[in-house]
Design a protein around this motif. Structure first.
Motif, PDB file in Angstrom:
ATOM      1  N   CYS A 223     -52.594  38.580   3.135  1.00  0.00           N
ATOM      2  CA  CYS A 223     -52.471  37.436   2.230  1.00  0.00           C
ATOM      3  C   CYS A 223     -52.809  37.905   0.818  1.00  0.00           C
ATOM      4  O   CYS A 223     -52.996  39.098   0.583  1.00  0.00           O
ATOM      5  CB  CYS A 223     -53.425  36.341   2.676  1.00  0.00           C
ATOM      6  N   THR A 224     -52.907  36.961  -0.097  1.00  0.00           N
ATOM      7  CA  THR A 224     -53.204  37.325  -1.490  1.00  0.00           C
ATOM      8  C   THR A 224     -54.588  37.969  -1.623  1.00  0.00           C
ATOM      9  O   THR A 224     -54.783  38.853  -2.446  1.00  0.00           O
ATOM     10  CB  THR A 224     -53.086  36.073  -2.391  1.00  0.00           C
ATOM     11  N   ALA A 225     -55.530  37.545  -0.785  1.00  0.00           N
ATOM     12  CA  ALA A 225     -56.885  38.086  -0.886  1.00  0.00           C
ATOM     13  C   ALA A 225     -56.964  39.560  -0.488  1.00  0.00           C
ATOM     14  O   ALA A 225     -57.965  40.215  -0.772  1.00  0.00           O
ATOM     15  CB  ALA A 225     -57.832  37.276  -0.009  1.00  0.00           C
ATOM     16  N   ASN A 226     -55.940  40.055   0.187  1.00  0.00           N
ATOM     17  CA  ASN A 226     -56.066  41.431   0.693  1.00  0.00           C
ATOM     18  C   ASN A 226     -54.760  42.204   0.742  1.00  0.00           C
ATOM     19  O   ASN A 226     -54.636  43.140   1.527  1.00  0.00           O
ATOM     20  CB  ASN A 226     -56.723  41.412   2.082  1.00  0.00           C
ATOM     21  N   TRP A 227     -53.777  41.824  -0.085  1.00  0.00           N
ATOM     22  CA  TRP A 227     -52.484  42.521  -0.004  1.00  0.00           C
ATOM     23  C   TRP A 227     -52.644  44.021  -0.200  1.00  0.00           C
ATOM     24  O   TRP A 227     -51.936  44.807   0.426  1.00  0.00           O
ATOM     25  CB  TRP A 227     -51.459  41.940  -0.982  1.00  0.00           C
ATOM     26  N   ASN A 228     -53.604  44.411  -1.042  1.00  0.00           N
ATOM     27  CA  ASN A 228     -53.773  45.845  -1.280  1.00  0.00           C
ATOM     28  C   ASN A 228     -54.673  46.502  -0.231  1.00  0.00           C
ATOM     29  O   ASN A 228     -54.859  47.713  -0.250  1.00  0.00           O
ATOM     30  CB  ASN A 228     -54.288  46.103  -2.702  1.00  0.00           C
ATOM     31  N   ILE A 229     -55.230  45.704   0.684  1.00  0.00           N
ATOM     32  CA  ILE A 229     -56.020  46.260   1.794  1.00  0.00           C
ATOM     33  C   ILE A 229     -55.132  46.313   3.045  1.00  0.00           C
ATOM     34  O   ILE A 229     -54.891  47.376   3.614  1.00  0.00           O
ATOM     35  CB  ILE A 229     -57.282  45.404   2.061  1.00  0.00           C
ATOM     36  N   ALA A 230     -54.615  45.143   3.451  1.00  0.00           N
ATOM     37  CA  ALA A 230     -53.740  45.098   4.641  1.00  0.00           C
ATOM     38  C   ALA A 230     -52.479  45.935   4.411  1.00  0.00           C
ATOM     39  O   ALA A 230     -51.966  46.565   5.337  1.00  0.00           O
ATOM     40  CB  ALA A 230     -53.383  43.660   4.966  1.00  0.00           C
ATOM     41  N   GLY A 231     -52.002  45.954   3.172  1.00  0.00           N
ATOM     42  CA  GLY A 231     -50.761  46.685   2.862  1.00  0.00           C
ATOM     43  C   GLY A 231     -50.902  48.188   2.982  1.00  0.00           C
ATOM     44  O   GLY A 231     -49.902  48.910   3.011  1.00  0.00           O
ATOM     45  N   ALA A 232     -52.141  48.666   3.026  1.00  0.00           N
ATOM     46  CA  ALA A 232     -52.366  50.113   3.149  1.00  0.00           C
ATOM     47  C   ALA A 232     -52.919  50.463   4.523  1.00  0.00           C
ATOM     48  O   ALA A 232     -53.259  51.616   4.786  1.00  0.00           O
ATOM     49  CB  ALA A 232     -53.341  50.563   2.058  1.00  0.00           C
ATOM     50  N   TYR A 233     -53.016  49.473   5.411  1.00  0.00           N
ATOM     51  CA  TYR A 233     -53.619  49.734   6.729  1.00  0.00           C
ATOM     52  C   TYR A 233     -52.530  50.245   7.686  1.00  0.00           C
ATOM     53  O   TYR A 233     -51.515  49.568   7.900  1.00  0.00           O
ATOM     54  CB  TYR A 233     -54.245  48.449   7.286  1.00  0.00           C
ATOM     55  N   PRO A 234     -52.714  51.425   8.269  1.00  0.00           N
ATOM     56  CA  PRO A 234     -51.656  52.000   9.107  1.00  0.00           C
ATOM     57  C   PRO A 234     -51.283  51.087  10.274  1.00  0.00           C
ATOM     58  O   PRO A 234     -52.166  50.590  10.973  1.00  0.00           O
ATOM     59  CB  PRO A 234     -52.284  53.304   9.637  1.00  0.00           C
ATOM     60  N   GLY A 235     -50.004  50.845  10.417  1.00  0.00           N
ATOM     61  CA  GLY A 235     -49.515  50.032  11.544  1.00  0.00           C
ATOM     62  C   GLY A 235     -49.125  48.618  11.132  1.00  0.00           C
ATOM     63  O   GLY A 235     -48.352  47.959  11.821  1.00  0.00           O
ATOM     64  N   VAL A 236     -49.657  48.139  10.001  1.00  0.00           N
ATOM     65  CA  VAL A 236     -49.226  46.822   9.503  1.00  0.00           C
ATOM     66  C   VAL A 236     -47.866  47.034   8.837  1.00  0.00           C
ATOM     67  O   VAL A 236     -47.732  47.895   7.974  1.00  0.00           O
ATOM     68  CB  VAL A 236     -50.243  46.235   8.490  1.00  0.00           C
ATOM     69  N   THR A 237     -46.853  46.285   9.251  1.00  0.00           N
ATOM     70  CA  THR A 237     -45.506  46.520   8.701  1.00  0.00           C
ATOM     71  C   THR A 237     -45.172  45.586   7.550  1.00  0.00           C
ATOM     72  O   THR A 237     -44.251  45.836   6.793  1.00  0.00           O
ATOM     73  CB  THR A 237     -44.417  46.365   9.786  1.00  0.00           C
ATOM     74  N   GLU A 238     -45.923  44.469   7.432  1.00  0.00           N
ATOM     75  CA  GLU A 238     -45.630  43.547   6.330  1.00  0.00           C
ATOM     76  C   GLU A 238     -46.838  42.662   6.017  1.00  0.00           C
ATOM     77  O   GLU A 238     -47.648  42.363   6.897  1.00  0.00           O
ATOM     78  CB  GLU A 238     -44.417  42.682   6.664  1.00  0.00           C
ATOM     79  N   VAL A 239     -46.926  42.277   4.745  1.00  0.00           N
ATOM     80  CA  VAL A 239     -48.061  41.465   4.275  1.00  0.00           C
ATOM     81  C   VAL A 239     -47.555  40.122   3.761  1.00  0.00           C
ATOM     82  O   VAL A 239     -46.649  40.057   2.940  1.00  0.00           O
ATOM     83  CB  VAL A 239     -48.829  42.223   3.168  1.00  0.00           C
ATOM     84  N   GLN A 240     -48.174  39.065   4.269  1.00  0.00           N
ATOM     85  CA  GLN A 240     -47.722  37.697   3.944  1.00  0.00           C
ATOM     86  C   GLN A 240     -48.471  37.133   2.733  1.00  0.00           C
ATOM     87  O   GLN A 240     -49.310  36.254   2.899  1.00  0.00           O
ATOM     88  CB  GLN A 240     -47.992  36.776   5.129  1.00  0.00           C
ATOM     89  N   ALA A 241     -48.203  37.630   1.557  1.00  0.00           N
ATOM     90  CA  ALA A 241     -48.899  37.096   0.377  1.00  0.00           C
ATOM     91  C   ALA A 241     -47.962  36.181  -0.403  1.00  0.00           C
ATOM     92  O   ALA A 241     -46.758  36.423  -0.466  1.00  0.00           O
ATOM     93  CB  ALA A 241     -49.380  38.232  -0.506  1.00  0.00           C
ATOM     94  N   GLY A 242     -48.516  35.144  -0.986  1.00  0.00           N
ATOM     95  CA  GLY A 242     -47.688  34.199  -1.732  1.00  0.00           C
ATOM     96  C   GLY A 242     -48.336  33.661  -2.994  1.00  0.00           C
ATOM     97  O   GLY A 242     -47.711  33.598  -4.049  1.00  0.00           O
ATOM     98  N   SER A 243     -49.608  33.314  -2.909  1.00  0.00           N
ATOM     99  CA  SER A 243     -50.266  32.679  -4.063  1.00  0.00           C
ATOM    100  C   SER A 243     -50.298  33.575  -5.297  1.00  0.00           C
ATOM    101  O   SER A 243     -50.378  33.087  -6.418  1.00  0.00           O
ATOM    102  CB  SER A 243     -51.709  32.326  -3.722  1.00  0.00           C
ATOM    103  N   TYR A 244     -50.269  34.884  -5.079  1.00  0.00           N
ATOM    104  CA  TYR A 244     -50.428  35.820  -6.204  1.00  0.00           C
ATOM    105  C   TYR A 244     -49.392  35.597  -7.302  1.00  0.00           C
ATOM    106  O   TYR A 244     -49.627  35.924  -8.463  1.00  0.00           O
ATOM    107  CB  TYR A 244     -50.344  37.285  -5.711  1.00  0.00           C
ATOM    108  N   ALA A 245     -48.214  35.067  -6.959  1.00  0.00           N
ATOM    109  CA  ALA A 245     -47.160  34.935  -7.977  1.00  0.00           C
ATOM    110  C   ALA A 245     -47.577  33.943  -9.062  1.00  0.00           C
ATOM    111  O   ALA A 245     -47.396  34.200 -10.252  1.00  0.00           O
ATOM    112  CB  ALA A 245     -45.847  34.511  -7.320  1.00  0.00           C
ATOM    113  N   LEU A 246     -48.144  32.812  -8.643  1.00  0.00           N
ATOM    114  CA  LEU A 246     -48.572  31.798  -9.617  1.00  0.00           C
ATOM    115  C   LEU A 246     -50.069  31.859  -9.871  1.00  0.00           C
ATOM    116  O   LEU A 246     -50.530  31.567 -10.943  1.00  0.00           O
ATOM    117  CB  LEU A 246     -48.185  30.405  -9.114  1.00  0.00           C
TER     118      LEU A 246
END
Ligand SMILES: Cc1ncc(COP(=O)(O)O)c(C=O)c1O
Length: 368
Positions: A223-246
């Protein structure tokens, strides 16, 4: 049109800031194996979703509701993951109809729901993509949301097997919303540790499903709170972030470098006594947090919202150099963008103080 010509209350996007947010998250994902799946429930507006997809680093979008997915699909977006359980005949029929012309996927956590999805998908002669939803709440070792989902491990594996053996459904992978727990850890390092603790169970469950001979294409988390954490975790294929845009007050965590691009423009309509002013926006135009957390005033130090009524914001001013006067216009940062956006028909899009566009919030109110 100038920003001064917008009547209030009104919802305003600082386009430069939003574009910087979109570019910075796209840049993070562009060269990573993990991609962004933009959560469109926050902006509810296809043009913003299209901008995110065009910026790169993204694979499709997600929505929280079927009706949001219907709006996004009608606006030309294919590859939509409804990150929620869709239960009952009427909704599953709509989902099946949508799946005949759009790549739509859904989360499941119950065998009865799997059977209903399968039966109706077959009646419609379609196939629906399915992800098994895991509840990772107890694994981050800090307070978490504890929402839908089965426990990781064997319960999840047996649901995956059920999906695979059920006609009309295509098993796509696993989803785990550890984002909820991330929110409660304010320091980046503490949040990282909690998210890693939770994601470990998601990834291990993915391995167990693979060991059962099942292909796991998607492992969706974050999510927005951790896109740069979950997005770098091996095996996670996609991150569901949305609030960051606004962006909003709620998502402004340590280590999440995006700007607040959304404000509610409002006018001071009364100054009953020194140090107090009333603005023309209340709960019908801006929301507060579940614990009564208030929106914040942009750019004026010492002014705070003390209270929100249905039509009014009560502003308290302490030690400010210039008192608020009747007719002054202020901008407020919503506490959470999602439910504030849901209150408006359109965004006023501003660049350099000028209104460059009005975007209709077409998925507003789509709560079904
Ligand atoms: C399933 C799911 N994924 C992801 C998110 C991420 O949202 P945000 O970008 O606001 O952190 C949410 C928010 O509620 C959610 O419910």
């Amino acid at each position: 049109l100038d920003i001064q010509d917008i009547d209030t209350p009104a919802l305003v996007i600082d386009l430069d800031a939003m574009e910087r947010n979109i570019a910075s998250v796209a840049g993070f994902f562009r060269d990573k194996p993990c991609k962004l799946r933009f959560h469109a429930k926050f902006c509810k507006t296809p043009i913003i979703a299209h901008k995110v997809l065009r910026a790169g680093g993204a694979r499709g979008i997600c929505t929280a509701k079927l009706s949001e997915a219907e709006v996004m699909a009608s606006a030309g977006i294919d590859d939509i993951f409804v990150t929620n359980e869709i239960v009952t005949r009427l909704k599953v029929q709509r989902l099946s109809r949508l799946s005949k012309w759009c790549d739509v996927k859904v989360a499941v956590d119950n065998p009865i729901n799997i059977e209903e999805l399968s039966r109706i998908a077959q009646e419609f002669g379609t196939e629906i993509g399915v992800l098994v939803d895991l509840n990772l709440s107890q694994f981050g070792k800090i307070e978490a949301m504890n929402r839908c989902g089965v426990l990781p491990g064997k319960d999840a594996v047996s649901l995956a097997k059920k999906v695979v053996s059920t006609k009309g459904l295509k098993f796509m992978g696993l989803m785990g919303f550890e984002g909820s727990m991330a929110r409660y850890a304010n320091s980046f390092e503490k949040r990282k540790e909690a998210v890693h603790n939770a994601l470990r169970h998601l990834i291990r469950t993915g391995d167990m499903v693979r060991d059962a001979g099942i292909n796991v294409e998607m492992v969706s988390a974050g999510c927005t709170a951790n896109w740069n954490i979950a997005g770098a975790y091996p095996g996670v294929t996609e991150v569901q972030a949305g609030s960051y845009a606004l962006m909003d007050v709620f998502h402004d965590y340590d280590g999440i470098q995006v700007e607040r691009a959304l404000t509610v423009l409002s006018t001071i309509i009364s100054t009953p006594y020194q140090g107090k002013a009333i603005a023309d926006v209340g709960l019908k135009g801006i929301t507060m947090g579940p614990g009564g957390e208030m929106p914040q005033v942009k750019g004026i130090k010492g002014v705070e919202i003390e209270r929100l009524n249905v039509e009014h914001a009560h502003l308290i001013a302490r030690n400010i150099s210039k008192p608020l006067r009747l007719g002054d216009r202020i901008e407020l940062y919503p506490y959470v963008c999602d439910d504030t956006v849901n209150l408006y028909d359109k965004f006023h899009v501003i660049r350099g103080g000028k209104v460059v566009a009005e975007w209709q919030i077409v998925a507003r109110g789509k709560s079904q």
